[in-house]
Design an enzyme around this catalytic site. Structure first.
Site, PDB file in Angstrom:
ATOM      1  N   LYS A 135       0.833  -1.208   0.000  1.00 24.89           N
ATOM      2  CA  LYS A 135       0.000   0.000   0.000  1.00 24.89           C
ATOM      3  C   LYS A 135       0.867   1.258   0.000  1.00 24.89           C
ATOM      4  CE  LYS A 135      -2.114   0.546   3.726  1.00 24.89           C
ATOM      5  NZ  LYS A 135      -2.899   0.147   4.899  1.00 24.89           N
ATOM      6  N   THR A 156       4.031   1.432  -0.796  1.00 27.90           N
ATOM      7  CA  THR A 156       4.809   1.413  -2.030  1.00 27.90           C
ATOM      8  C   THR A 156       3.997   2.005  -3.181  1.00 27.90           C
ATOM      9  OG1 THR A 156       5.946  -0.548  -1.230  1.00 27.90           O
ATOM     10  CG2 THR A 156       6.089  -0.116  -3.582  1.00 27.90           C
ATOM     11  N   ARG A 171       2.301   8.346   7.081  1.00 31.42           N
ATOM     12  CA  ARG A 171       2.548   8.415   8.516  1.00 31.42           C
ATOM     13  C   ARG A 171       4.029   8.296   8.852  1.00 31.42           C
ATOM     14  NH1 ARG A 171      -1.165   3.647  10.405  1.00 31.42           N
ATOM     15  NH2 ARG A 171      -0.767   3.079   8.243  1.00 31.42           N
ATOM     16  N   LYS A 226      12.719  -5.856  12.653  1.00 31.88           N
ATOM     17  CA  LYS A 226      13.463  -4.890  11.840  1.00 31.88           C
ATOM     18  C   LYS A 226      12.608  -3.694  11.471  1.00 31.88           C
ATOM     19  CE  LYS A 226      17.039  -7.811   9.982  1.00 31.88           C
ATOM     20  NZ  LYS A 226      17.892  -8.104   8.837  1.00 31.88           N
ATOM     21  N   ALA A 245      -3.798   2.316  14.239  1.00 36.99           N
ATOM     22  CA  ALA A 245      -4.932   2.116  13.330  1.00 36.99           C
ATOM     23  C   ALA A 245      -6.049   1.314  13.987  1.00 36.99           C
ATOM     24  CB  ALA A 245      -4.459   1.445  12.047  1.00 36.99           C
ATOM     25  N   PHE A 285      -4.113  -0.364   7.617  1.00 34.11           N
ATOM     26  CA  PHE A 285      -4.806  -1.653   7.483  1.00 34.11           C
ATOM     27  C   PHE A 285      -5.535  -1.776   6.130  1.00 34.11           C
ATOM     28  CE2 PHE A 285      -5.325  -1.985  12.401  1.00 34.11           C
ATOM     29  CZ  PHE A 285      -3.992  -2.301  12.521  1.00 34.11           C
ATOM     30  N   PHE A 295       3.998  -8.415  -9.047  1.00 30.86           N
ATOM     31  CA  PHE A 295       5.107  -9.236  -8.544  1.00 30.86           C
ATOM     32  C   PHE A 295       5.630 -10.073  -9.699  1.00 30.86           C
ATOM     33  CE2 PHE A 295       5.481  -9.319  -3.802  1.00 30.86           C
ATOM     34  CZ  PHE A 295       4.621  -8.271  -3.555  1.00 30.86           C
ATOM     35  N   TRP A 302       7.436  -0.856  -8.140  1.00 26.16           N
ATOM     36  CA  TRP A 302       8.432  -1.455  -7.249  1.00 26.16           C
ATOM     37  C   TRP A 302       9.718  -1.722  -8.032  1.00 26.16           C
ATOM     38  CZ3 TRP A 302      11.171  -6.066  -7.026  1.00 26.16           C
ATOM     39  CH2 TRP A 302      11.821  -6.327  -5.801  1.00 26.16           C
TER      40      TRP A 302
END
Lengths: 558, 558
Positions: A73, A75, A96, A107, A275, A303, A383, A411
């Site tokens: 989202k 990205t 945000r 991470k 959220a 979300f 993808f 991406w």
């Protein structure tokens, strides 16, 4: 195709001086408060001076219910901003800020991914411009003033058992969830049981993200309920005279932060409320400022669309007078397959029928989003393993819903890979199609609002709420809080409260376990499941691997 | 004469762009990380590149024992920096940062006063560049990692009763002094009693102020003792693998902050350790950086010379390889009178004999300071009511001690009023007279070091320490900590441990109540009195009056 990690791509990028990014939006350098060379805050006075300007178009990026396959989202938000820039539009994005604490458990995260990222990545995962530290300070000042008031005689007659204001730290620290304070004798006050939440769970965070300006911020801070008397009458932060000093602590934090994408599109990164118990969007002031400075503002909600977009529409847009012009619903072929029942390990194989059956989740979100009166376009975040047949299946399904699904390769390719979606989004936003209206009116009773969201968005058959909860809602209505919107706190993984129920479930009920009044933020939280407001660290926290390497660069954070 | 308040003078000042201030020290703009338009951090890489440059002269400003009459140590530090600039010297000053929390109890403080101040005053009393927030985060990450380690099986066999590492907040909050954490059942860990200190009391703060660079910072952080096993063997922060992530959290905070005086002399404002359980000086890295960039660096130490200058010499200079070239001992006629037995209400009347008898305090400080091999000059910080006869009395007394007392009017007149002192200081610093040596050698046993300070600086007859304390000191010597210097924690108001014993008392004893090992900071703390490491708020905290006015300016903070 890129074979580099997000952090490698981000580090290879050459950031422009932040003054150049500001200039691209028409912000004079004296109104840009730099934090280093690649971050800045936009001066409050300059923001005030923009009030008469027309607004740009507001584009919301939301997603299907998240699956372990990932949706992308943020990205897509970043990529779409870059895509709009590429096709010659004056665009900005609004997202945000990241919370510091969780980075030491798992991470840290990129803001976006691949060739669609916001930089500087390390700073945004560390202290950034100090906004969350300011929120921590303001929150804990109020906490100290409550105990101090009790210590010096308790003139307000605070019932020590009914202090609802806890403390916060931006740290994953389970030991602080439940504590007893003021031990050690007379000089330390009256012992009582309380606890700490993580800073992003603070009502101060939600308020900072909903306030229109510093005056509104202070009014909302004063409105917060911190405790009750024995007669159950509320005590407000204003009663403790804490609202002024809290506002002073937050005056810099209220100014939105400006950074840039890898392709130098201006990015406002500001605020980060939970959220679940909060509304999960970046700050109103960042969004309204961006709308004055750019022609197209791409923002996102937390979300999936059932929670994030619903709250964006019913809380943020309603309260801030915002009106979205277009919604992008992000989906991936992989997530469609998982919604269609495929296990994560089997995502590599083509499976058109699973994709088709998973589309039910997508379809319901499209229908829901359209019910807000805003045109919807589906962005298929591409993808490597996606097959043409799978993509065609989704596109055919979406066309059947009266919308369009556009494949985007941001991406891997950056803005070059998302010009189709950008063109379509700009056309929809410019079309004047949007006739935005929230789902329910202010005047609807609180329980009916919950019922409305449950039935019209989640498609539940009924809301299960014990009498005590219904009584509490009625009591708040009598106290003058009946006009507030509802902030739903439930699992993000399903339309239902069962995280394993993917697709488009029906026949379920929505059990409301607890309701909370956030009187300063201006919403009633309906809690439908377990909500953790202070995370813990895992057995091997990522902090153990985070360090500076010999070149002085941060390793282990990503 | 000025009839304006400090804040009125500060607000009337026109700050130069911080890049101009950096340029006056030869810092290229790309190596200056701005925080807004009037604050910046000096880039670590640039600092490293300076290592081959010669050092400027180091001038310490210290004072007689403080009295309620006020001495103006920081005011003189600032004024002297401006005075040196005025007489054509390339000067910089180095002072400490202010703690945020106490401003919400009592009013915030100017850095200096009158026409000798550092700006921007509000920022320095609020979040400034976020250094203290970074220290809070780093400190509390370690705390969370300790409890997390115990939670997941306690492989290191930490004795939960012997966790000495507490938590910190930059807030006056007495309710947090003594708490029980990890209540609420299995998921929250093992309950234990602990507490919070104010951030400036953190050993991390002391370390940040003593570390020479980021490598040294990480090594010292790793050296901190956080807990003991049942067999009393220590557990270090390094054992928890916390030192790397803490260093990452502190990497920006380690870079010194650059601001300016009202007269645009560069001012490094960096670090702020307690002057009792820590050494009370600004950071080593700020001082060493300033020495590479300016020909004269004026800095100050906390409290009176018996505590502050002693620790500056024996801890900071020893550890950092610094060598002061001149010491300015600040005194006022009013403070001399109070040391001579005059009550505060009676300070208005001329009283030469009280001044003369109060000079004993001044004389002992001169003698002590000379014992470090550094030339001393007395700066008489002029107040309106001082008479010529009173001033002459002090000057005659100081001349009898083999030093000179110079009247300075920087508070009222800025640099113009302090050129005499600046000229004298420059001459002394340039004279090569200084033959600095610490008071005691590294190899002296720990107890003997305490004894040495007590007898040679405080002029006590004896040190009173229970056997347990002497045993503890011997145990630390056996564990390899015998080479550390001592950090004395006693009242600042007297050479003795009785705050009411002004002047130059003799015949007293020094009772040592407790000793603590700060293994990362690198000193042994000898506590001789009550030390409060978490302040409380007063009955009417100043926070109640702090707010933004209609023009958006902060009111009530000063």
């Amino acid at each position: 195709m890129s074979h580099l990690t997000d952090i490698e791509i981000a580090r290879a990028a050459r950031a422009k001086p932040i003054q150049d990014i500001g200039a691209s939006l028409g912000i004079p350098p004296e109104h840009l408060l730099p934090y280093g060379h690649d971050k800045a805050k936009v001066d409050q006075g300059f923001i005030t001076s923009l009030s008469d300007r027309p607004n740009g178009k507001l584009i919301l990026v939301t997603a299907i219910n998240p699956t372990p396959a990932g949706e992308g989202k943020t990205t897509t938000t970043v990529g779409l901003g870059d895509g709009l820039s590429r096709i010659g539009k004056k665009a900005a994005i609004c997202i945000r800020e990241a919370s510091l604490g969780p980075n030491f458990g798992m991470k840290g995260g990129a803001a976006g991914g691949g060739h669609a990222q916001v930089i500087p990545m390390e700073d945004m995962n560390l202290h950034f411009t100090g906004d969350f530290h300011a929120i921590t300070s303001a929150h804990n000042l109020l906490s100290a003033m409550i105990d101090n008031h009790i210590y010096w005689g308790n003139e307000l007659e605070i019932d020590e058992r009914r202090v609802v204001w806890r403390r916060v730290l931006d740290m994953n620290d389970r030991a602080l969830r439940d504590v007893v304070t003021s031990l050690g004798g007379v000089a330390n006050g009256f012992p009582r049981q309380t606890g700490f939440d993580i800073t992003v769970a603070s009502e101060v965070m939600a308020i900072l993200c909903l306030a229109s300006d510093l005056q509104d911020l202070q009014r909302r801070l004063g409105d917060m309920i911190v405790a009750y008397r024995r007669d159950r009458s509320p005590i407000y932060a204003r009663d403790l005279k804490a609202d002024g000093a809290m506002t002073v602590l937050l005056k810099d934090a209220m100014q939105p932060n400006l950074v840039q994408t890898l392709e130098h599109t201006p990015a406002f990164v500001h605020g980060g409320p939970f959220a679940n118990i909060a509304h999960g969007c970046n700050s109103v002031i960042a969004t309204t400022t961006a709308l004055k400075l750019a022609d197209y503002v791409v923002t996102e909600a937390g979300f999936g669309a059932d929670l994030g977009a619903e709250k964006f529409m019913n809380i943020k847009c309603r309260k801030a007078g915002l009106s979205p012009d277009c919604v992008v619903l992000v989906a991936t072929i992989r997530a469609m397959k998982m919604n269609g029942g495929v296990a994560k390990a089997d995502l590599g194989a083509e499976n058109v029928s699973a994709v088709e059956s998973g589309c039910a989740n997508l379809g319901r979100h499209i229908e829901n989003l359209k019910s807000f009166g805003v045109p919807v376009v589906v962005g298929i975040n591409h993808f490597t393993g996606d097959t043409e047949a799978e993509i065609a299946a989704v596109q055919a399904y979406v066309a059947g819903q009266g919308a369009e699904a556009v494949v985007c390769c941001h991406w891997a390719e950056g803005s070059r890979g998302i010009t189709d979606l950008a063109t379509r989004v700009a056309a929809l936003a410019d079309s004047g199609q949007a006739q935005f209206a929230p789902l329910y009116g202010d005047e609807m009773p609180l329980f009916d609002k919950i019922d409305c969201i449950a039935k019209r968005i989640y498609r539940a058959d009924e809301v299960l709420a014990p009498t005590a909860i219904r009584d509490q809602l009625r009591a708040w209505e009598e106290a003058g809080y009946g006009h507030l919107p509802i902030c739903m706190a439930k699992t993000q993984y399903s339309f239902s409260t069962d995280p394993n129920l993917r697709g488009a479930p029906t026949g379920h009920s929505l059990p409301v376990r607890e309701v909370r009044l956030s009187a300063g933020a201006g919403f009633v939280v309906a809690i439908c499941g377990d909500i953790m407001t202070m995370p813990g660290l895992p057995r091997v926290p990522s902090a153990e691997k985070i360090m500076l390497n010999d070149a002085g660069a941060v390793t282990g954070l990503f």
